[in-house]
Motif scaffolding. Sequence first.
Motif, PDB file in Angstrom:
ATOM      1  N   ARG A  44       0.826  -1.208   0.000  1.00 15.76           N
ATOM      2  CA  ARG A  44       0.000   0.000   0.000  1.00 15.76           C
ATOM      3  C   ARG A  44       0.860   1.258   0.000  1.00 15.76           C
ATOM      4  NH1 ARG A  44      -4.087   1.120   4.941  1.00 15.76           N
ATOM      5  NH2 ARG A  44      -2.086   0.839   5.989  1.00 15.76           N
ATOM      6  N   GLN A  59      -1.871  -4.494   2.114  1.00 16.54           N
ATOM      7  CA  GLN A  59      -3.317  -4.621   2.216  1.00 16.54           C
ATOM      8  C   GLN A  59      -3.789  -5.642   1.189  1.00 16.54           C
ATOM      9  OE1 GLN A  59      -6.058  -3.774   0.039  1.00 16.54           O
ATOM     10  NE2 GLN A  59      -7.489  -4.468   1.626  1.00 16.54           N
ATOM     11  N   GLN A  96      -9.760  -4.916   8.126  1.00 18.13           N
ATOM     12  CA  GLN A  96      -9.373  -4.200   6.910  1.00 18.13           C
ATOM     13  C   GLN A  96      -8.418  -5.005   6.033  1.00 18.13           C
ATOM     14  OE1 GLN A  96     -10.722  -1.248   6.066  1.00 18.13           O
ATOM     15  NE2 GLN A  96     -11.952  -1.402   7.939  1.00 18.13           N
ATOM     16  N   THR A  98      -5.023  -5.438   6.678  1.00 16.65           N
ATOM     17  CA  THR A  98      -3.791  -4.655   6.566  1.00 16.65           C
ATOM     18  C   THR A  98      -2.773  -5.112   7.606  1.00 16.65           C
ATOM     19  OG1 THR A  98      -4.620  -2.929   8.061  1.00 16.65           O
ATOM     20  CG2 THR A  98      -5.019  -2.635   5.698  1.00 16.65           C
TER      21      THR A  98
END
Length: 260
Positions: A44, A59, A96, A98
């Motif tokens: 990311r 991510q 998420q 991540t």
Amino acid sequence: MTSNELMKNEADAEGSGCRPAARLRPGLMERTFTKLFTSPATVRRTVDLSPDFRMIDFQHDALKGASWQPGDKVQVKLDGGFITRTYTPIGWDTTQGTTSFLAYCHGPGPGSAWARSVAAGDMRQFFGPRRSLSLSDTAPSAILFGDETSFALAAVLQETSAPIMQRSYVFEVNDPHQAEAVLAQLGLHDAIAIQRRDDDGHLGAICEAILAAADHASTFILSGRAPSLQYVTRTLKAARIGSRSIRTKAYWGPGKAGLD
């Protein structure tokens, strides 16, 4: 052949100069391993914390719902067969999808080359997370010893500890000024960074700092270079600290690409 056996073949080959039998069909074996045992992750962003340290954020939907615990490891598959490098994730958002790694870019090896050149949008394959060095059930007082490869582990311990807990950090490093600047950015403002000496003459000062931070109920978390861990462990036991209070994980050793 299991995933661990595939990884061991690659590690043995790199350490001995031999070419394992699995490499006779690198295309098929690599595709099979990637499909069965790894998860994709997209870079990311990257942040340069210093000339030798980069924070790499990932991510991907495949990272959602992962079973991650503080202290776990992830092996990142590099290009060229079964070459991997191991990192300690600094946090993992399973909602998420991540996570972040701190890369120590030193020397000419493939791991450092990748970490220096990686950019947003790049895709990698993850093997893990898997257990490495547990940070659960530590005493209210804990001392972590390591080196540059242990900074991420220290950041995880600091982030996941309750505010009332006492955490101390002692590191052997090549460049104390650079190390202190990076540690401060990770929130480890009081960490002690002692310059490494080729003859290991610094380890006496390391042990003094560790013992000075300890109390009768401390947990000792030791990671990084194998010979240093052996020296510190012997010193702690000579000080009548029981084995149950000592947790060790060698991340690397002289002449080795990696141990964990």
